[in-house]
Design a protein around this motif. Structure first.
Motif, PDB file in Angstrom:
ATOM      1  N   LEU A  42      32.942  49.847  35.799  1.00 15.53           N
ATOM      2  CA  LEU A  42      34.005  50.373  34.935  1.00 15.53           C
ATOM      3  C   LEU A  42      34.831  49.232  34.333  1.00 15.53           C
ATOM      4  O   LEU A  42      35.185  49.258  33.142  1.00 15.53           O
ATOM      5  N   SER A  43      35.115  48.228  35.145  1.00 18.48           N
ATOM      6  CA  SER A  43      35.900  47.092  34.645  1.00 18.48           C
ATOM      7  C   SER A  43      35.161  46.364  33.539  1.00 18.48           C
ATOM      8  O   SER A  43      35.760  45.958  32.536  1.00 18.48           O
ATOM      9  N   ALA A  74      35.388  48.352  30.395  1.00 28.16           N
ATOM     10  CA  ALA A  74      36.728  48.213  29.796  1.00 28.16           C
ATOM     11  C   ALA A  74      36.898  46.836  29.167  1.00 28.16           C
ATOM     12  O   ALA A  74      37.538  46.695  28.114  1.00 28.16           O
ATOM     13  N   ARG A 134      37.981  46.078  20.525  1.00 29.00           N
ATOM     14  CA  ARG A 134      39.198  46.545  19.838  1.00 29.00           C
ATOM     15  C   ARG A 134      39.988  45.401  19.215  1.00 29.00           C
ATOM     16  O   ARG A 134      40.725  45.591  18.251  1.00 29.00           O
ATOM     17  N   LEU A 186      31.918  52.243  45.951  1.00 31.59           N
ATOM     18  CA  LEU A 186      33.145  52.346  45.144  1.00 31.59           C
ATOM     19  C   LEU A 186      33.459  51.035  44.434  1.00 31.59           C
ATOM     20  O   LEU A 186      33.915  51.031  43.284  1.00 31.59           O
ATOM     21  N   GLU A 187      33.208  49.934  45.120  1.00 25.11           N
ATOM     22  CA  GLU A 187      33.433  48.645  44.457  1.00 25.11           C
ATOM     23  C   GLU A 187      32.434  48.424  43.328  1.00 25.11           C
ATOM     24  O   GLU A 187      32.780  47.873  42.279  1.00 25.11           O
ATOM     25  N   ARG A 229      31.024  50.761  41.512  1.00 24.05           N
ATOM     26  CA  ARG A 229      31.485  51.645  40.438  1.00 24.05           C
ATOM     27  C   ARG A 229      32.651  50.988  39.688  1.00 24.05           C
ATOM     28  O   ARG A 229      32.704  50.989  38.467  1.00 24.05           O
ATOM     29  N   TRP A 230      33.571  50.437  40.472  1.00 25.94           N
ATOM     30  CA  TRP A 230      34.771  49.792  39.905  1.00 25.94           C
ATOM     31  C   TRP A 230      34.379  48.598  39.035  1.00 25.94           C
ATOM     32  O   TRP A 230      34.913  48.417  37.935  1.00 25.94           O
ATOM     33  N   ARG A 279      37.793  46.193  25.295  1.00 27.07           N
ATOM     34  CA  ARG A 279      38.980  45.403  24.938  1.00 27.07           C
ATOM     35  C   ARG A 279      38.618  44.347  23.896  1.00 27.07           C
ATOM     36  O   ARG A 279      39.337  44.138  22.917  1.00 27.07           O
TER      37      ARG A 279
END
Lengths: 270, 78
Positions: free
Chosen positions: B20-21, B24, B31, B13-14, B16-17, B28
């Motif tokens: 994902l971070s 993102a 954008r 899970l970490e 995956r996190w 960011r």
């Protein structure tokens, strides 16, 4: 600045968290009914739990100057036992008039099973028959996208449900459009590792705008905490957004959604 | 000692996190004003892409290889 945490499970939190929230300016919280950290063995356990939510936790919160409201339901995780779920659902109608109850929630799906869907549909029906606001729990991780699609399909197919009276919670980058495009409120849960980080929460606010979005900590039995709400606000402010804009998200929007129930007395600022 | 499956259970899970971070983070930057240019030209992001390449290739010593990518390789001052 004042905050509202629109989704926090205070029964699982320590008084330190209440102190933290009070120091940070959290003036109100809403606590959906959910899992107790273990599967309960009878409907009587839920009866006691509902009393905890409606009568006990508001008193505990008030000691810290925090206004506490709640939601009632059987959560998706325990809905696999349909017989028990139906016994619990029967307990809810007499309590819906309680001055601290905002509606039915958090109902939804956990593993997207047939039994969970049955219980979810029955609780949507309950909310519709009693004209209640609905707070939706969407599944975690790999089950989230599929579950959110199932949930919103069920809600859209029930003509009694007005989307503006439903908040689809735990939205993330891949599910927020599903909620927004169907006219529902969206909830962002700032819960690092398994949900959204403060940085990604601020990203989503910037990308999708601040209309009909609430941000919450969903602090519960896991590694979570009310600081995730305030950290997200700080991240949002750090990016140059004004305190007025932040107040819209972290205070006024919960007031607008909850304020559809006249029992919610706090008005938006400004 | 935990076996590989237990180790994965503990950390997935970490992992995956973190993935994902990072996604993102790059979104960011893209954008933001000037994002496309920075993504194309900033040497730190070139290092990052090289490091991600290390992750996708097999073999041990990934952490050491990534540390080396992000290390100053200029000669010491004289």
């Amino acid at each position: 600045m004042k905050y509202i945490d629109p989704h926090i499970h205070c029964v699982s939190r320590t008084t330190d968290d209440y102190q933290y929230m009070a120091r940070c300016g959290v003036v109100a919280v809403s606590e959906p009914a959910f899992w107790a950290g273990f599967d309960r063995s009878s409907a009587a356990s839920f009866q006691d739990y509902f009393r905890h939510l409606t009568d006990i936790e508001p008193v505990r919160a008030a000691r810290y100057g925090i206004d506490h409201y709640c939601w009632l339901c059987i959560n998706a995780k325990e809905a696999e036992n349909v017989t028990l779920a139906r016994e619990v659902i029967k307990l809810i109608p007499p309590m819906l008039d309680h001055r601290r109850v905002l509606g039915v929630g958090e109902i939804g799906l956990n593993k997207n099973t047939r039994n969970e869907i049955t219980v979810f549909e029955e609780q949507v029906d309950l909310a519709a028959r009693y004209d209640q606001l609905i707070l939706i729990h969407t599944p975690h991780l790999a089950d989230k996208h599929k579950g959110t699609s199932i949930i919103t399909s069920i809600l859209k197919n029930d003509r009694r449900i007005r989307p503006e009276r439903v908040l689809i919670d735990h939205c993330e980058e891949h599910t927020i459009r599903i909620a927004r495009h169907n006219g529902f409120w969206a909830g962002l849960t700032i819960y690092p590792v398994t949900k959204v980080t403060p940085q990604r929460g601020a990203d989503i606010l910037e990308q999708f705008g601040t209309t009909m979005i609430c941000v919450n900590s969903a602090s519960d039995w896991g590694e979570s905490g009310p600081c995730n709400l305030t950290d997200t606000c700080l991240e949002y402010l750090h990016r140059g957004h004004t305190e007025t804009e932040a107040t819209e998200v972290f205070f006024n929007n919960p007031c607008r959604f909850f304020g559809q129930n006249p029992k919610w007395k706090i008005r938006p600022i400004g | 000692m935990q076996d590989a499956k237990e180790t994965l259970e503990r950390f997935f899970l970490e992992m995956r996190w973190r993935c994902l971070s990072l996604a993102a983070d790059l979104d960011r930057i893209e954008r933001a004003p000037g994002g496309a240019s920075i993504l194309a030209t900033d040497p730190r992001l070139a290092q990052l892409r090289e490091a991600i390449g290390v992750l996708t290739r097999g073999g041990p010593g990934r952490a050491e290889q990534v540390q080396t990518i992000f290390s100053d390789k200029t000669p010491p001052p004289r």
